[in-house]
Scaffold this active site. Structure first.
Site, PDB file in Angstrom:
ATOM      1  N   LYS A  10     -29.024  45.329   2.945  1.00  0.00           N
ATOM      2  CA  LYS A  10     -28.200  44.510   3.759  1.00  0.00           C
ATOM      3  C   LYS A  10     -26.605  44.650   3.442  1.00  0.00           C
ATOM      4  O   LYS A  10     -26.384  44.963   2.366  1.00  0.00           O
ATOM      5  CB  LYS A  10     -28.843  42.894   3.646  1.00  0.00           C
ATOM      6  N   ASP A  39     -31.954  36.938  -2.421  1.00  0.00           N
ATOM      7  CA  ASP A  39     -31.886  37.729  -1.224  1.00  0.00           C
ATOM      8  C   ASP A  39     -33.050  38.575  -0.984  1.00  0.00           C
ATOM      9  O   ASP A  39     -33.005  39.653  -0.364  1.00  0.00           O
ATOM     10  CB  ASP A  39     -30.938  39.243  -1.765  1.00  0.00           C
TER      11      ASP A  39
HETATM   12  O1  C5P Z   1     -31.107  35.001  -6.945  1.00  0.00           O
HETATM   13  P1  C5P Z   1     -30.865  36.229  -7.801  1.00  0.00           P
HETATM   14  O2  C5P Z   1     -31.713  36.002  -8.925  1.00  0.00           O
HETATM   15  O3  C5P Z   1     -30.782  37.186  -6.977  1.00  0.00           O
HETATM   16  O4  C5P Z   1     -29.293  35.793  -8.390  1.00  0.00           O
HETATM   17  C1  C5P Z   1     -29.054  36.585  -9.551  1.00  0.00           C
HETATM   18  C2  C5P Z   1     -27.694  35.739 -10.050  1.00  0.00           C
HETATM   19  O5  C5P Z   1     -26.672  35.680  -8.925  1.00  0.00           O
HETATM   20  C3  C5P Z   1     -27.832  34.408 -10.110  1.00  0.00           C
HETATM   21  O6  C5P Z   1     -28.494  34.161 -11.417  1.00  0.00           O
HETATM   22  C4  C5P Z   1     -26.643  33.702 -10.227  1.00  0.00           C
HETATM   23  O7  C5P Z   1     -25.793  33.926 -11.392  1.00  0.00           O
HETATM   24  C5  C5P Z   1     -26.036  34.265  -9.278  1.00  0.00           C
HETATM   25  N1  C5P Z   1     -26.012  33.800  -7.664  1.00  0.00           N
HETATM   26  C6  C5P Z   1     -25.174  32.753  -7.650  1.00  0.00           C
HETATM   27  N2  C5P Z   1     -25.268  32.224  -6.265  1.00  0.00           N
HETATM   28  C7  C5P Z   1     -26.305  32.485  -5.359  1.00  0.00           C
HETATM   29  C8  C5P Z   1     -26.921  33.575  -5.499  1.00  0.00           C
HETATM   30  C9  C5P Z   1     -26.956  34.374  -6.870  1.00  0.00           C
HETATM   31  O8  C5P Z   1     -24.575  32.216  -8.421  1.00  0.00           O
HETATM   32  N3  C5P Z   1     -26.179  31.779  -4.074  1.00  0.00           N
END
Ligand code: C5P
Length: 300
Positions: free
Chosen positions: A12, A142
């Site tokens: 993406k 994501d």
């Molecule tokens: O959701 P995911 O595990 O992919 O996110 C990885 C990291 O990216 C989270 O631990 C956070 O630090 C950051 N993140 C964030 N806000 C979001 C998505 C991700 O701060 N909306």
């Protein structure tokens, strides 16, 4: 012997990524337009009789993939069998990557989404699409989007999706960097720089995407994480400048970076931009892709 199941799943780009301040649980609310592109990973799932979940990775960035237990595709398979109460189900996952690791194109998330779909079919679990999306959202912000693909508006931490009707098809040039970037590190720098703003998507961007107007969209592409990524990797500024000088309609750091995505007016313009970028010292590899691309799908 059950036949192996193969799934193809897209990377993406965020056509717009509007990020609010940290919300107290380590995440940031955001408003985004997800756009799936024709750069894909392939996941092959084969039954594993002893009940283990294993993964083998080849292709782009395979040597940088996290260890088995930290691999998001493995976690996806384990979560799926757990919620269905079948802990004994095993799978051997083979991932063939085109999507770079830690590249800002949601490659790890795509693999997790692909593993969910592939294992659900392999294990004959008949998981409803909505339930797959809920499991995906649990695995990462994501992960749900690559299941649906196309164009979608994302809210919350990115996991709440609304498919977007839009015309048109875009030519992209992707410039991969020499070294990956960690998403949490980029969000952290975003906080340190006090960049948190509004999460509302600008009307002009939504209108340009709905109309499928690449010339209008190019200069409006927006990524609130870009300044944080540039602060950590100043050389990405050079990549962006070169792509724009080579004639791209617009260029941004993709997601948390470091991949830079350039929108081109046509296939031949994309080839010109790609040729220039492939000579840039800040660029490891250049790929072209089209979007929007379909979400995760089974291969016959
Ligand atoms: O959701 P995911 O595990 O992919 O996110 C990885 C990291 O990216 C989270 O631990 C956070 O630090 C950051 N993140 C964030 N806000 C979001 C998505 C991700 O701060 N909306």
């Amino acid at each position: 012997m059950v036949e192996p199941v193969r799934v193809r799943v897209p990377a993406k780009i965020n056509l717009a990524l509007c990020v609010g301040p940290e919300r107290g649980d380590g995440y940031h609310n955001l408003g985004t337009i997800f756009h799936a592109i024709s750069l894909v990973d392939e996941i092959r799932a084969q039954s594993e009789a002893t009940g283990q979940v294993t993964v083998r990775v080849k292709g782009e960035g395979a040597h940088q993939m996290p260890e088995e237990n930290a691999n998001l595709a493995v976690r996806a398979a384990k979560l799926l069998r757990q919620v269905h109460g079948h802990q004994g189900l095993g799978v051997e996952l083979k991932i063939t990557k085109q999507i770079p690791v830690a590249g800002g194109l949601a490659g790890g998330s795509a693999d997790a989404a692909g593993a969910l779909l592939a294992c659900s079919v392999l294990w004959d679990l008949d998981t409803a699409p909505e339930d797959l999306r809920l499991l995906a959202a649990e695995l990462g912000s994501d992960v749900a989007f690559p299941l649906i693909g196309g164009n979608a508006v994302g809210t919350g931490r990115g996991e709440q999706l609304m498919p977007m009707l839009a015309r048109g098809c875009y030519h992209w040039v992707l410039a991969f960097a020499h070294q990956g970037l960690s998403t949490p590190a980029v969000f952290r720098r975003f906080d340190e720089l006090g960049l948190g703003g509004g999460t509302e998507l600008p009307d002009r961007v939504v209108e340009a995407v709905s109309a499928g107007d690449a010339a209008r969209l190019g200069p409006l592409l927006r990524n609130d994480l870009q300044d944080a990524a540039l602060d950590l990797r100043p050389e990405l500024g050079d990549t962006l400048e070169r792509g724009l000088r080579a004639g791209a309609l617009g260029g941004i750091v993709s997601g948390s970076g470091p991949t830079c995505a350039f929108l081109a007016a046509s296939e031949s313009e994309a080839m010109d931009v790609a040729a220039v970028l492939s000579k840039a010292p800040t660029v490891r590899m250049v790929r072209r892709a089209m979007g929007p691309a379909p979400g995760a799908r089974l291969l016959g």
